[in-house]
Design a protein around this motif. Structure first.
Motif, PDB file in Angstrom:
ATOM      1  N   THR A 186      -0.208  -8.532   2.196  1.00 34.40           N
ATOM      2  CA  THR A 186      -1.149  -8.312   1.097  1.00 34.40           C
ATOM      3  C   THR A 186      -0.508  -7.467   0.012  1.00 34.40           C
ATOM      4  OG1 THR A 186      -3.009  -8.447   2.637  1.00 34.40           O
ATOM      5  CG2 THR A 186      -3.440  -7.441   0.500  1.00 34.40           C
ATOM      6  N   ILE A 187       0.175  -6.416   0.375  1.00 31.69           N
ATOM      7  CA  ILE A 187       0.848  -5.554  -0.598  1.00 31.69           C
ATOM      8  C   ILE A 187       1.922  -6.347  -1.346  1.00 31.69           C
ATOM      9  CG2 ILE A 187       2.418  -3.586  -0.833  1.00 31.69           C
ATOM     10  CD1 ILE A 187       0.729  -2.210   1.375  1.00 31.69           C
ATOM     11  N   GLN A 188       2.671  -7.177  -0.636  1.00 32.53           N
ATOM     12  CA  GLN A 188       3.693  -7.990  -1.288  1.00 32.53           C
ATOM     13  C   GLN A 188       3.073  -8.950  -2.297  1.00 32.53           C
ATOM     14  OE1 GLN A 188       5.708  -9.725   2.056  1.00 32.53           O
ATOM     15  NE2 GLN A 188       7.116  -7.997   2.273  1.00 32.53           N
ATOM     16  N   LEU A 189       1.936  -9.508  -1.960  1.00 32.23           N
ATOM     17  CA  LEU A 189       1.244 -10.417  -2.864  1.00 32.23           C
ATOM     18  C   LEU A 189       0.720  -9.674  -4.092  1.00 32.23           C
ATOM     19  CD1 LEU A 189       0.613 -13.399  -3.016  1.00 32.23           C
ATOM     20  CD2 LEU A 189      -1.483 -12.972  -1.754  1.00 32.23           C
ATOM     21  N   ILE A 190       0.192  -8.479  -3.898  1.00 32.01           N
ATOM     22  CA  ILE A 190      -0.278  -7.654  -5.015  1.00 32.01           C
ATOM     23  C   ILE A 190       0.899  -7.305  -5.929  1.00 32.01           C
ATOM     24  CG2 ILE A 190      -1.215  -5.382  -5.629  1.00 32.01           C
ATOM     25  CD1 ILE A 190      -2.940  -5.626  -3.046  1.00 32.01           C
ATOM     26  N   GLN A 191       2.033  -6.950  -5.336  1.00 30.69           N
ATOM     27  CA  GLN A 191       3.219  -6.616  -6.129  1.00 30.69           C
ATOM     28  C   GLN A 191       3.728  -7.834  -6.913  1.00 30.69           C
ATOM     29  OE1 GLN A 191       5.578  -4.960  -2.932  1.00 30.69           O
ATOM     30  NE2 GLN A 191       5.101  -2.858  -3.553  1.00 30.69           N
TER      31      GLN A 191
END
Length: 163
Positions: free
Chosen positions: A49-54
């Motif tokens: 999820t964090i990678q997608l947000i980034q």
């Protein structure tokens, strides 16, 4: 650039509108990172999820990459029979055939069925009572969009609730 793997746009990931300013995107990016921080999450998928947000932020924070992404998003909508107009969750209703729910056949399961006027598939346009109730507007007449199960035709169906 394309939509994310689960078909959610970068705008949805960052919880901003497609016409959001760079400042709004930055603010939402920081907020989304805080919301998904591993210390605040119970699930194991916070890294993805964090990678997608980034990735969403990296794409939308630069003018060139945002323009390319917006074009790919628009092309995706066109390929799927949708256009990004804001009407009916992205479906362009200009030129859309509008029919009345009374032209549908109701069955005992609370479903309304209609033959497709384009491909003529039998009962290929289906609406259930829950869809009608969820879509009900405060007006006297509401409209819901229905797609044929066999071809790409969408129609608008008008209805009103009688107490």
């Amino acid at each position: 650039m394309e939509l994310s793997s689960n078909h959610i746009s970068y705008y949805q990931i960052l919880k901003v509108s497609p016409n959001a300013s760079l400042e709004e995107i930055k603010k939402s990016y920081r907020q989304r990172l805080l919301e998904t921080h591993p210390d605040k999450q119970q699930s194991n998928n916070s890294n993805s999820t964090i990678q997608l947000i980034q990735l969403a932020y990296k794409t939308l924070s630069k003018i060139e990459s945002r323009e390319i992404y917006d074009k790919s998003l628009h092309d995706h909508f066109i390929k799927t029979g949708l256009v990004n107009t804001g009407n009916f969750n992205g479906i362009d209703i200009d030129g859309l055939d509008i029919i009345d729910l009374s032209q549908f056949n109701e069955n005992d399961n609370g479903e309304f069925k209609h033959n497709c006027p384009r491909c003529t598939s039998i009962d290929s346009m289906i609406i259930n009572e829950n869809d009608l109730l969820d879509n009900l507007q405060n007006d006297d007449i509401s409209t819901i969009l229905v797609q044929c199960l066999h071809c790409s035709l969408w129609i608008g169906v008008t209805y009103s609730m009688i107490e």
